[in-house]
Design a protein around this motif. Structure first.
Motif, PDB file in Angstrom:
ATOM      1  N   TRP A   3    -146.590  16.065 -95.592  1.00  0.00           N
ATOM      2  CA  TRP A   3    -147.245  16.955 -94.839  1.00  0.00           C
ATOM      3  C   TRP A   3    -147.762  18.003 -95.040  1.00  0.00           C
ATOM      4  CZ3 TRP A   3    -145.862  21.622 -92.743  1.00  0.00           C
ATOM      5  CH2 TRP A   3    -146.492  22.088 -91.236  1.00  0.00           C
ATOM      6  N   VAL A   4    -147.247  18.555 -96.157  1.00  0.00           N
ATOM      7  CA  VAL A   4    -147.669  19.991 -96.714  1.00  0.00           C
ATOM      8  C   VAL A   4    -149.153  19.697 -97.389  1.00  0.00           C
ATOM      9  CG1 VAL A   4    -147.415  21.566 -98.636  1.00  0.00           C
ATOM     10  CG2 VAL A   4    -145.479  20.894 -97.144  1.00  0.00           C
ATOM     11  N   VAL A   5    -149.383  18.801 -98.224  1.00  0.00           N
ATOM     12  CA  VAL A   5    -150.480  18.521 -99.069  1.00  0.00           C
ATOM     13  C   VAL A   5    -151.771  17.845 -98.006  1.00  0.00           C
ATOM     14  CG1 VAL A   5    -149.508  18.223-100.827  1.00  0.00           C
ATOM     15  CG2 VAL A   5    -150.054  16.355 -99.759  1.00  0.00           C
ATOM     16  N   THR A   6    -151.342  17.532 -96.772  1.00  0.00           N
ATOM     17  CA  THR A   6    -152.464  17.067 -95.785  1.00  0.00           C
ATOM     18  C   THR A   6    -153.277  18.122 -95.278  1.00  0.00           C
ATOM     19  OG1 THR A   6    -151.081  17.222 -93.815  1.00  0.00           O
ATOM     20  CG2 THR A   6    -151.133  14.875 -94.881  1.00  0.00           C
ATOM     21  N   ASP A   7    -152.873  19.477 -95.575  1.00  0.00           N
ATOM     22  CA  ASP A   7    -153.419  20.509 -94.809  1.00  0.00           C
ATOM     23  C   ASP A   7    -153.921  21.561 -96.157  1.00  0.00           C
ATOM     24  OD1 ASP A   7    -154.172  22.601 -92.611  1.00  0.00           O
ATOM     25  OD2 ASP A   7    -153.275  23.670 -93.967  1.00  0.00           O
ATOM     26  N   GLN A   8    -155.136  21.755 -96.240  1.00  0.00           N
ATOM     27  CA  GLN A   8    -155.520  22.623 -97.338  1.00  0.00           C
ATOM     28  C   GLN A   8    -154.984  23.822 -97.553  1.00  0.00           C
ATOM     29  OE1 GLN A   8    -157.778  21.296-100.085  1.00  0.00           O
ATOM     30  NE2 GLN A   8    -157.102  23.281-101.232  1.00  0.00           N
ATOM     31  N   ASP A   9    -154.881  24.642 -96.437  1.00  0.00           N
ATOM     32  CA  ASP A   9    -154.313  25.888 -96.546  1.00  0.00           C
ATOM     33  C   ASP A   9    -153.063  25.880 -96.913  1.00  0.00           C
ATOM     34  OD1 ASP A   9    -154.163  28.684 -95.820  1.00  0.00           O
ATOM     35  OD2 ASP A   9    -153.039  28.165 -94.287  1.00  0.00           O
ATOM     36  N   ARG A  10    -152.284  25.111 -96.429  1.00  0.00           N
ATOM     37  CA  ARG A  10    -150.893  24.764 -96.605  1.00  0.00           C
ATOM     38  C   ARG A  10    -150.542  24.295 -98.058  1.00  0.00           C
ATOM     39  NH1 ARG A  10    -149.635  21.852 -91.626  1.00  0.00           N
ATOM     40  NH2 ARG A  10    -150.355  20.047 -92.787  1.00  0.00           N
ATOM     41  N   ALA A  11    -151.321  23.453 -98.364  1.00  0.00           N
ATOM     42  CA  ALA A  11    -151.301  23.032-100.055  1.00  0.00           C
ATOM     43  C   ALA A  11    -151.342  24.278-100.814  1.00  0.00           C
ATOM     44  CB  ALA A  11    -152.164  21.780-100.075  1.00  0.00           C
ATOM     45  N   THR A  12    -152.451  24.943-100.473  1.00  0.00           N
ATOM     46  CA  THR A  12    -152.835  25.923-101.385  1.00  0.00           C
ATOM     47  C   THR A  12    -151.585  27.102-101.333  1.00  0.00           C
ATOM     48  OG1 THR A  12    -154.920  25.764-101.029  1.00  0.00           O
ATOM     49  CG2 THR A  12    -154.391  28.099-101.678  1.00  0.00           C
ATOM     50  N   ARG A  13    -151.126  27.196-100.258  1.00  0.00           N
ATOM     51  CA  ARG A  13    -150.068  28.252-100.021  1.00  0.00           C
ATOM     52  C   ARG A  13    -148.801  27.872-100.727  1.00  0.00           C
ATOM     53  NH1 ARG A  13    -147.743  29.116 -95.185  1.00  0.00           N
ATOM     54  NH2 ARG A  13    -149.023  27.619 -94.173  1.00  0.00           N
ATOM     55  N   PHE A  14    -148.586  26.359-100.781  1.00  0.00           N
ATOM     56  CA  PHE A  14    -147.304  25.869-101.587  1.00  0.00           C
ATOM     57  C   PHE A  14    -147.600  26.008-102.917  1.00  0.00           C
ATOM     58  CE2 PHE A  14    -145.466  22.160-103.786  1.00  0.00           C
ATOM     59  CZ  PHE A  14    -144.192  22.418-103.420  1.00  0.00           C
ATOM     60  N   LEU A  15    -148.899  25.714-103.707  1.00  0.00           N
ATOM     61  CA  LEU A  15    -149.097  25.663-104.939  1.00  0.00           C
ATOM     62  C   LEU A  15    -148.828  27.108-105.243  1.00  0.00           C
ATOM     63  CD1 LEU A  15    -151.959  23.189-105.040  1.00  0.00           C
ATOM     64  CD2 LEU A  15    -149.668  22.720-105.947  1.00  0.00           C
ATOM     65  N   THR A  16    -149.415  28.073-104.755  1.00  0.00           N
ATOM     66  CA  THR A  16    -149.349  29.471-105.145  1.00  0.00           C
ATOM     67  C   THR A  16    -147.964  30.116-104.954  1.00  0.00           C
ATOM     68  OG1 THR A  16    -151.592  30.030-104.011  1.00  0.00           O
ATOM     69  CG2 THR A  16    -150.082  31.797-104.381  1.00  0.00           C
ATOM     70  N   ALA A  17    -147.022  29.674-103.996  1.00  0.00           N
ATOM     71  CA  ALA A  17    -145.792  29.896-104.068  1.00  0.00           C
ATOM     72  C   ALA A  17    -144.752  29.462-105.273  1.00  0.00           C
ATOM     73  CB  ALA A  17    -145.295  29.486-102.806  1.00  0.00           C
ATOM     74  N   THR A  18    -145.077  28.327-105.615  1.00  0.00           N
ATOM     75  CA  THR A  18    -144.300  27.606-106.688  1.00  0.00           C
ATOM     76  C   THR A  18    -144.999  27.569-108.015  1.00  0.00           C
ATOM     77  OG1 THR A  18    -145.721  25.429-106.391  1.00  0.00           O
ATOM     78  CG2 THR A  18    -143.737  25.699-105.122  1.00  0.00           C
ATOM     79  N   GLY A  19    -146.318  28.338-108.090  1.00  0.00           N
ATOM     80  CA  GLY A  19    -147.007  28.356-109.280  1.00  0.00           C
ATOM     81  C   GLY A  19    -147.383  26.941-110.127  1.00  0.00           C
ATOM     82  N   CYS A  20    -147.344  25.922-109.213  1.00  0.00           N
ATOM     83  CA  CYS A  20    -147.483  24.747-109.668  1.00  0.00           C
ATOM     84  C   CYS A  20    -149.133  24.297-109.332  1.00  0.00           C
ATOM     85  CB  CYS A  20    -146.882  23.725-108.670  1.00  0.00           C
ATOM     86  SG  CYS A  20    -146.672  22.131-109.460  1.00  0.00           S
ATOM     87  N   ASP A  21    -149.807  23.477-110.369  1.00  0.00           N
ATOM     88  CA  ASP A  21    -151.259  23.085-110.017  1.00  0.00           C
ATOM     89  C   ASP A  21    -151.206  21.696-109.259  1.00  0.00           C
ATOM     90  OD1 ASP A  21    -151.056  21.326-112.219  1.00  0.00           O
ATOM     91  OD2 ASP A  21    -151.738  22.694-113.617  1.00  0.00           O
ATOM     92  N   SER A  22    -152.564  21.391-108.976  1.00  0.00           N
ATOM     93  CA  SER A  22    -152.238  20.032-108.216  1.00  0.00           C
ATOM     94  C   SER A  22    -152.089  18.832-109.223  1.00  0.00           C
ATOM     95  CB  SER A  22    -153.589  19.788-107.466  1.00  0.00           C
ATOM     96  OG  SER A  22    -154.635  19.825-108.275  1.00  0.00           O
ATOM     97  N   ASP A  23    -152.455  18.728-110.355  1.00  0.00           N
ATOM     98  CA  ASP A  23    -152.353  17.686-111.303  1.00  0.00           C
ATOM     99  C   ASP A  23    -150.738  17.544-111.584  1.00  0.00           C
ATOM    100  OD1 ASP A  23    -154.911  17.061-111.484  1.00  0.00           O
ATOM    101  OD2 ASP A  23    -155.226  18.312-113.208  1.00  0.00           O
ATOM    102  N   THR A  24    -149.947  18.891-111.695  1.00  0.00           N
ATOM    103  CA  THR A  24    -148.538  18.767-111.847  1.00  0.00           C
ATOM    104  C   THR A  24    -147.718  18.242-110.857  1.00  0.00           C
ATOM    105  OG1 THR A  24    -148.955  20.593-113.671  1.00  0.00           O
ATOM    106  CG2 THR A  24    -146.635  20.041-112.676  1.00  0.00           C
ATOM    107  N   LEU A  25    -148.420  18.752-109.713  1.00  0.00           N
ATOM    108  CA  LEU A  25    -147.683  18.294-108.407  1.00  0.00           C
ATOM    109  C   LEU A  25    -147.599  16.655-108.336  1.00  0.00           C
ATOM    110  CD1 LEU A  25    -146.227  18.985-105.770  1.00  0.00           C
ATOM    111  CD2 LEU A  25    -148.511  19.467-104.666  1.00  0.00           C
TER     112      LEU A  25
END
Length: 94
Positions: A21-43
């Motif tokens: 659900w989080v990754v289906t929305d670009q803004d949410r996905a970006t906020r999640f990646l920023t909050a976790t310090g994770c990049d999309s490949d690592t995720l």
């Protein structure tokens, strides 16, 4: 009152649904990646790991609007997210 608990398997399913659900929305996905310090490949590589699953549930629990939107969209009680988080490793004790 009955002690509400969730099995680790059910918690993982809830967390994977939350991650999807989080990754289906670009803004949410970006906020999640920023909050976790994770990049999309690592995720993508670590999506099923307990640390990532816990992080996505923590992300929802830290944002009530997102928590309620997720719960509504997947037809789960919002408290299921907290129960799932407590069932996964790394949760703070109650």
């Amino acid at each position: 009152m009955r002690d509400a608990r969730m099995s680790p398997n059910s918690a993982e399913v809830t967390a994977l649904r939350a991650l999807a659900w989080v990754v289906t929305d670009q803004d949410r996905a970006t906020r999640f990646l920023t909050a976790t310090g994770c990049d999309s490949d690592t995720l993508r590589r670590r999506a099923g790991e307990a640390e990532i699953l816990g992080a996505v549930l923590d992300f929802l629990l830290d944002d009530e609007a997102s928590l309620l939107a997720f719960a509504d969209e997947v037809n789960l009680p919002a408290q299921s997210v907290a129960l799932a988080r407590f069932a996964l490793p790394g949760a703070m004790p109650r």
